[in-house]
Each structure stands twice: as C-alpha cells, then as structure tokens.
Design a protein around this motif. Structure first.
Motif, mmCIF file in Angstrom:
data_model
loop_
_atom_site.group_PDB
_atom_site.id
_atom_site.type_symbol
_atom_site.label_atom_id
_atom_site.label_comp_id
_atom_site.label_asym_id
_atom_site.label_seq_id
_atom_site.Cartn_x
_atom_site.Cartn_y
_atom_site.Cartn_z
ATOM 1 N N VAL A 54 0.991 -1.118 0.084
ATOM 2 C CA VAL A 54 -0.075 -0.073 -0.077
ATOM 3 C C VAL A 54 1.055 1.140 0.157
ATOM 4 C CG1 VAL A 54 -1.960 1.415 1.057
ATOM 5 C CG2 VAL A 54 -1.718 -1.116 1.375
ATOM 6 N N ILE A 55 0.886 2.048 -0.917
ATOM 7 C CA ILE A 55 1.399 3.383 -1.064
ATOM 8 C C ILE A 55 0.267 4.690 -1.031
ATOM 9 C CG2 ILE A 55 2.687 4.876 -2.643
ATOM 10 C CD1 ILE A 55 4.184 2.304 -3.566
ATOM 11 N N CYS A 56 0.740 5.473 -0.142
ATOM 12 C CA CYS A 56 0.038 6.820 0.070
ATOM 13 C C CYS A 56 0.884 7.750 -0.802
ATOM 14 C CB CYS A 56 -0.274 7.037 1.522
ATOM 15 S SG CYS A 56 -1.126 8.596 1.633
ATOM 16 N N ALA A 57 0.080 8.181 -1.743
ATOM 17 C CA ALA A 57 0.744 9.424 -2.495
ATOM 18 C C ALA A 57 0.444 10.710 -1.958
ATOM 19 C CB ALA A 57 0.359 9.160 -4.107
ATOM 20 N N VAL B 211 4.742 0.893 -8.866
ATOM 21 C CA VAL B 211 3.418 -0.079 -9.110
ATOM 22 C C VAL B 211 3.577 -0.809 -10.060
ATOM 23 C CG1 VAL B 211 1.112 0.284 -10.051
ATOM 24 C CG2 VAL B 211 1.863 2.141 -8.324
ATOM 25 N N ALA B 212 4.483 -0.703 -11.233
ATOM 26 C CA ALA B 212 4.503 -1.829 -12.268
ATOM 27 C C ALA B 212 5.441 -2.795 -11.882
ATOM 28 C CB ALA B 212 5.255 -1.168 -13.477
ATOM 29 N N GLY B 213 6.194 -2.671 -10.781
ATOM 30 C CA GLY B 213 6.808 -3.799 -10.136
ATOM 31 C C GLY B 213 5.993 -5.124 -9.575
ATOM 32 N N GLY B 214 4.854 -4.828 -9.235
ATOM 33 C CA GLY B 214 3.754 -5.910 -9.204
ATOM 34 C C GLY B 214 3.565 -6.053 -7.683
ATOM 35 N N ALA B 215 4.475 -5.470 -6.605
ATOM 36 C CA ALA B 215 4.321 -5.678 -5.172
ATOM 37 C C ALA B 215 3.176 -4.828 -4.703
ATOM 38 C CB ALA B 215 5.597 -5.521 -4.562
ATOM 39 N N VAL B 216 2.881 -3.646 -5.272
ATOM 40 C CA VAL B 216 2.058 -2.739 -4.765
ATOM 41 C C VAL B 216 0.399 -3.101 -5.224
ATOM 42 C CG1 VAL B 216 1.304 -0.230 -4.748
ATOM 43 C CG2 VAL B 216 3.616 -0.850 -4.977
ATOM 44 N N LYS B 217 -0.457 -3.133 -4.320
ATOM 45 C CA LYS B 217 -1.834 -3.738 -4.468
ATOM 46 C C LYS B 217 -2.805 -2.430 -4.462
ATOM 47 C CE LYS B 217 -0.483 -7.804 -4.475
ATOM 48 N NZ LYS B 217 0.341 -7.972 -5.346
ATOM 49 N N GLU B 218 -2.326 -1.244 -3.710
ATOM 50 C CA GLU B 218 -3.276 -0.113 -3.586
ATOM 51 C C GLU B 218 -2.395 1.034 -3.627
ATOM 52 O OE1 GLU B 218 -6.678 1.900 -0.648
ATOM 53 O OE2 GLU B 218 -5.607 0.038 0.122
ATOM 54 N N VAL B 219 -2.898 2.132 -4.297
ATOM 55 C CA VAL B 219 -2.318 3.553 -4.120
ATOM 56 C C VAL B 219 -3.592 4.414 -3.517
ATOM 57 C CG1 VAL B 219 -1.182 5.508 -5.316
ATOM 58 C CG2 VAL B 219 -0.704 3.119 -6.013
ATOM 59 N N ILE B 220 -3.290 4.866 -2.411
ATOM 60 C CA ILE B 220 -4.119 5.784 -1.820
ATOM 61 C C ILE B 220 -3.469 7.461 -2.188
ATOM 62 C CG2 ILE B 220 -5.111 6.964 0.291
ATOM 63 C CD1 ILE B 220 -4.298 4.290 1.719
ATOM 64 N N VAL B 221 -4.516 8.108 -2.924
ATOM 65 C CA VAL B 221 -3.953 9.284 -3.268
ATOM 66 C C VAL B 221 -4.582 10.321 -2.209
ATOM 67 C CG1 VAL B 221 -4.309 11.000 -5.238
ATOM 68 C CG2 VAL B 221 -4.576 8.617 -5.681
ATOM 69 N N ALA B 222 -3.530 10.830 -1.541
ATOM 70 C CA ALA B 222 -3.679 11.987 -0.590
ATOM 71 C C ALA B 222 -3.247 13.289 -0.913
ATOM 72 C CB ALA B 222 -3.000 11.501 0.626
ATOM 73 N N GLY C 194 -3.266 -2.210 -13.115
ATOM 74 C CA GLY C 194 -3.877 -3.312 -12.442
ATOM 75 C C GLY C 194 -3.863 -3.211 -10.656
ATOM 76 N N VAL C 195 -3.548 -1.692 -10.455
ATOM 77 C CA VAL C 195 -3.812 -1.608 -9.033
ATOM 78 C C VAL C 195 -4.841 -0.905 -8.577
ATOM 79 C CG1 VAL C 195 -2.424 0.697 -9.376
ATOM 80 C CG2 VAL C 195 -2.228 -0.607 -7.291
ATOM 81 N N ARG C 196 -5.365 -1.055 -7.365
ATOM 82 C CA ARG C 196 -6.405 -0.376 -6.666
ATOM 83 C C ARG C 196 -5.946 1.142 -6.585
ATOM 84 N NH1 ARG C 196 -8.860 -1.187 -0.619
ATOM 85 N NH2 ARG C 196 -10.919 -0.145 -1.123
ATOM 86 N N VAL C 197 -6.819 2.124 -7.024
ATOM 87 C CA VAL C 197 -6.441 3.404 -6.574
ATOM 88 C C VAL C 197 -7.686 3.979 -5.705
ATOM 89 C CG1 VAL C 197 -6.050 5.625 -7.860
ATOM 90 C CG2 VAL C 197 -5.042 3.704 -8.794
#
Length: 196
Positions: A78-81, A128-139, A161-164
């Motif tokens: 999970v990444i928070c941008a 994200v393209a690396g495949g390990a990220v499942k969700e990006v939270i846009v903050a 293919g990531v949940r945004v």
C-alpha cells in the motif's frame, strides 16, 4: 545591497513571510548574541548538506533511504501518494496508516506551468509496475490542483492493475494536510473510496 536587506530578502522568500516580517526577523537576529546567529547559519548549512530526497519514495532523509522505506513492519503493498514531504508527518501523526509513501513533489497546476512530468509520477508508475503494490491511496490536497493531480494518477495507475483510492472528504477544500489534525486525517484515511 546591504547585509540586512540581503537577509530580509531571503527570509521574505519563505512561505508565509512577507517583507515586514522578514525585516522584523532580521532585526531580531541582530539583537541576539552573535553565537545564536552563527548556530542558525550552521543549522541551515547542515540541513542543505545532509538532507536529500529518498531515492525510493522522495521523502526527505539524511540516510541512504528514509526510515519508512527501510521499516520491514510497514505494508509495502500500500502506497500513499502525497504532494509534499511535510504531508507525511501529518498522516503519520494520525497513527492509522502503516503502508509506504510516495512524495509527488507538488501538484499538477497548468497555470503555474507544472505538469505531470515535473512531478515524480513516472517513479510512482515504476513502483506500481513492479507488481508488489496492491493499492495506491491518493492523498493530494482537496484543492482544484490536488483534484486534477488525483484524476491524472487514477488515469495512469488503474491500467497497471492496482487499486486506486482517494482519501475521504474529511479535509476542508483549500486546506493542506500539513495543518490538519490527526483525527480528521485518520477519518479521511479510513473512509477512503475507489476512484472509478
């Protein structure tokens, strides 16, 4: 230009500091013992020499990578941008988020000549393209520019293919994450929604 005008001019470039306040700060420093001004100058020099963006997430750090990126207890899926590194502190104070971050370095603002290529969007796409990220939270901040940035991120990340998701509207329009209280940020994170 005198040394007083030079320092006041530099201080006036800081956010929230106008010319009068800059002059007031300059004269305040001149009234202090010389050692205090020398310590301030040394602290600024050290800051400029030691602090740099993390090569992974662009948070500010003195180490090779920031402490958040190095922490194995955090959820790398999970990444928070966020717009700026200061926004990370605001989200961390809420105590609810245990993922990783990505600092965009600003927001899309055509009127100011800032486009996606001026931000770290390409680096986020690579993560994200690396495949390990499942969700990006846009903050991003709830401003016109912040919303435009969020929509752009949705357009480039969903095809990977990531949940945004977007943080909920618990934050005031035109407000900055940096100044929001922890409860508001915690509620906004827990009530995030799909950007579809």
């Amino acid at each position: 230009m005198s040394a007083i005008d030079d320092l006041a001019g530099e201080l006036a470039k800081l956010p929230g500091i106008g010319r009068k306040t800059a002059l007031r700060l300059t004269y305040h420093l001149l009234k202090q013992p010389r050692e205090r001004s020398v310590r301030l100058a040394h602290a600024l020099e050290t800051l400029a020499e030691r602090v740099h963006p993390c090569p992974v997430c662009y948070n500010l750090t003195e180490d090779e990578e920031c402490g958040i990126c190095r922490d194995p207890r955090r959820d790398a899926g999970v990444i928070c941008a966020v717009e700026e590194a200061a926004d990370i502190g605001a989200i961390e104070r809420a105590g609810e988020f245990r993922g990783h971050f990505h600092v965009l370095g600003g927001r899309i603002s055509p009127l100011d000549g800032v486009g996606p290529e001026d931000l770290t969007v390409a680096a986020l796409e690579r993560r994200v393209a690396g495949g390990a990220v499942k969700e990006v939270i846009v903050a991003t901040n709830p401003s016109v520019e912040g919303e435009a940035t969020a929509l752009y991120l949705q357009q480039v990340l969903v095809p990977l293919g990531v949940r945004v998701t977007r943080i909920a509207r618990g934050l005031p329009v035109g407000g900055d994450l940096e100044y929001a209280d922890g409860i508001t940020i915690a509620q906004a994170l827990s009530a995030r929604r799909e950007m579809a």
